[in-house]
Design an enzyme around this catalytic site. Structure first.
Site, PDB file in Angstrom:
ATOM      1  N   PHE A 137      37.346 -17.227  17.805  1.00 25.35           N
ATOM      2  CA  PHE A 137      37.823 -15.916  17.365  1.00 25.35           C
ATOM      3  C   PHE A 137      37.653 -14.925  18.502  1.00 25.35           C
ATOM      4  CE2 PHE A 137      37.167 -11.685  15.478  1.00 25.35           C
ATOM      5  CZ  PHE A 137      38.375 -11.565  14.819  1.00 25.35           C
ATOM      6  N   ASP A 222      33.665 -15.110  25.944  1.00 25.00           N
ATOM      7  CA  ASP A 222      33.627 -14.086  24.909  1.00 25.00           C
ATOM      8  C   ASP A 222      32.217 -14.135  24.314  1.00 25.00           C
ATOM      9  OD1 ASP A 222      33.708 -12.613  22.600  1.00 25.00           O
ATOM     10  OD2 ASP A 222      35.705 -13.296  21.984  1.00 25.00           O
ATOM     11  N   LYS A 252      29.998  -5.500  20.041  1.00 25.28           N
ATOM     12  CA  LYS A 252      29.061  -5.565  18.911  1.00 25.28           C
ATOM     13  C   LYS A 252      27.704  -4.903  19.187  1.00 25.28           C
ATOM     14  CE  LYS A 252      31.416  -8.693  15.923  1.00 25.28           C
ATOM     15  NZ  LYS A 252      32.417  -9.644  16.359  1.00 25.28           N
TER      16      LYS A 252
HETATM   17  C1  LIG Z   1      33.879  -9.537  16.599  1.00 23.42           C
HETATM   18  C2  LIG Z   1      34.433 -10.389  17.652  1.00 23.42           C
HETATM   19  C3  LIG Z   1      35.582 -10.017  18.376  1.00 23.42           C
HETATM   20  C4  LIG Z   1      36.385  -8.789  18.039  1.00 23.42           C
HETATM   21  O1  LIG Z   1      35.647  -7.614  18.175  1.00 23.42           O
HETATM   22  P1  LIG Z   1      36.171  -6.278  17.430  1.00 23.42           P
HETATM   23  O2  LIG Z   1      35.139  -5.267  17.818  1.00 23.42           O
HETATM   24  O3  LIG Z   1      36.232  -6.579  15.983  1.00 23.42           O
HETATM   25  O4  LIG Z   1      37.479  -5.947  17.993  1.00 23.42           O
HETATM   26  C5  LIG Z   1      35.995 -10.837  19.399  1.00 23.42           C
HETATM   27  N1  LIG Z   1      35.321 -11.952  19.713  1.00 23.42           N
HETATM   28  C6  LIG Z   1      34.215 -12.352  19.050  1.00 23.42           C
HETATM   29  C7  LIG Z   1      33.500 -13.592  19.466  1.00 23.42           C
HETATM   30  C8  LIG Z   1      33.749 -11.589  17.987  1.00 23.42           C
HETATM   31  O5  LIG Z   1      32.675 -11.996  17.304  1.00 23.42           O
END
Ligand SMILES: *Cc1c(COP(=O)(O)O)cnc(C)c1O
Length: 403
Positions: A137, A222, A252
């Site tokens: 994701f 990521d 986050k």
């Molecule tokens: C939450 C998340 C995103 C997206 O971040 P947003 O602040 O919701 O745009 C992308 N990659 C990972 C691994 C995430 O956990």
């Protein structure tokens, strides 16, 4: 809408969320107080956002102090708070330069643009393909859903963007075979979050790095969910010896609840990101940066990281015991540090609802998992309480199954 029917209070909210029938008005540390006066143990933490707990006094103080001084100026001026946070993040990581954003998705967007632009700057504009992995994701923008390994997020939004490839998670041979003359980058979560807390080993991370070096492909991590202390190291890639990326997305926990994200890169990888290549109105504004600076001060403390490893060890032990005692409920315990996944046999949404009945908040995840993503400051006593609540949920599930 004038049909005379009574309206639900969320009538005017776009219906994209599967929300629990629950709202909160106050938080402190690992506790959340609901609007109906109940107290919950929070092992969601806004999906790994409130890493330092709710109403952390240091973050509150930083927000208040900056709020009374200066909220926002445009990036057409120098922003000293931004320079300071960038310096802190670069000192703590592989990175030389940073672009600040308001969200994780925007950090991913910047990473993908940086990677393609790097190859264009090298005279290889044909290198546009980004390899991602099933179950990953990366966010919800067009580029991010195309990079993510969840086909349902693409449904009904028109054709797939060109230049995105999806491979099975952790299959090195498939990856080797997929890399070709048009490959620009690999994007991967060292520990998958939404996909269900699946973790790459140190050996796998080192192999990824080596493969990228051999092929001139940029490695993008990521670490939006698994980074910033969540696994017990500041970043999950640090569990491997030689696996630093070229580009990394962070968000986050970086703002602890204030929207802040960042795209980190080496000078080399960012060589295409010249004046005019990218930009943001809010990204890196003084208010966000003041909170980010306060958060990074705490998140980089060796005591905090050691604490995460200790509590994670406790959770690991206790949850394996639980899985042994309730084999009909918990199929597998996985994840890393305080990014914990329980692969369940009963439906994960039902399990989350039963946990709420026990005043425990947990998150869902792919592969029928639930995730525990507590604030990193959770104490052993609070962790014990979480495990006791989970045990009661397991008992209830077993009782239902027997009935
Ligand atoms: C939450 C998340 C995103 C997206 O971040 P947003 O602040 O919701 O745009 C992308 N990659 C990972 C691994 C995430 O956990």
């Amino acid at each position: 809408m004038a049909d005379g029917q009574p309206r639900s209070p969320d009538t005017h909210i776009m219906g994209v969320y599967n929300r629990a029938p629950l709202a909160f008005e106050r938080g402190e540390g690992v506790r959340l107080w609901s609007t109906d006066g109940d107290v919950y143990l929070d092992c969601v933490a806004g999906i790994a956002v409130n890493a330092l707990g709710h109403s952390n006094p240091k973050l509150v103080a930083a927000l208040k102090a900056q709020g009374e001084k200066l909220w926002h100026v445009s990036n057409i001026y120098r922003i000293p708070e931004q320079e300071a946070l960038a310096a802190r993040l670069c000192a703590a990581t592989f990175a030389d330069v940073i672009f600040f954003t308001n969200s994780g998705t925007e950090a991913v967007e910047c990473a993908l643009k940086t990677a393609r632009r790097y190859h264009a700057a090298n005279g290889q504009p044909e290198r546009i393909d980004v390899i991602g992995f099933e179950g990953s994701f990366h966010g919800r923008s067009y580029a991010a859903v195309n990079a993510s390994g969840n086909a349902s997020y693409l449904e009904g939004f028109g054709p797939r963007l060109p230049g995105y490839v999806q491979l099975p998670f952790g299959d090195h041979e498939a990856l080797k075979a997929a890399i070709g003359p048009t490959t620009a980058a690999i994007i991967i979560e060292p520990v998958q979050g939404e996909g269900g807390a699946r973790s790459l080993s140190a050996v796998q991370l080192d192999a990824l790095r080596a493969l990228c070096d051999e092929t001139g492909v940029l490695l993008i991590y990521d670490e939006i969910q698994c980074g910033l202390g969540r696994t017990g190291r500041l970043f999950a890639y640090e569990w491997a010896d030689n696996a630093a990326p070229d580009i990394m997305c962070v968000a986050k926990a970086l703002g602890g609840g204030f929207p802040v994200g960042a795209c980190l890169a080496t000078t080399e990888a960012a060589k295409g990101m010249t004046v005019g290549a990218h930009g943001s109105t809010y990204g890196g504004n003084p208010l966000a940066m003041a909170v980010g600076l306060a958060a990074i001060d705490e998140l980089t403390k060796p005591e905090l990281l050691a604490h995460v490893r200790t509590v994670a060890g406790y959770f690991g032990q206790q949850l394996s015991g639980l899985a042994d005692r309730y084999p009909g409920v918990i199929a597998e315990v996985r994840g890393k540090g305080l990014l914990i996944g329980l692969k369940l046999i009963p439906n994960n949404r039902d399990f989350m609802a039963l946990a709420r009945d026990e005043k425990l908040l947990i998150a869902g995840g792919g592969d029928n998992c639930v995730r525990l993503l507590p604030p990193l400051v959770i104490s052993i006593d609070e962790a014990r309480e979480a495990v006791e609540k989970l045990e009661r949920v397991c008992q209830t599930v077993r009782k239902h199954a027997a009935a």
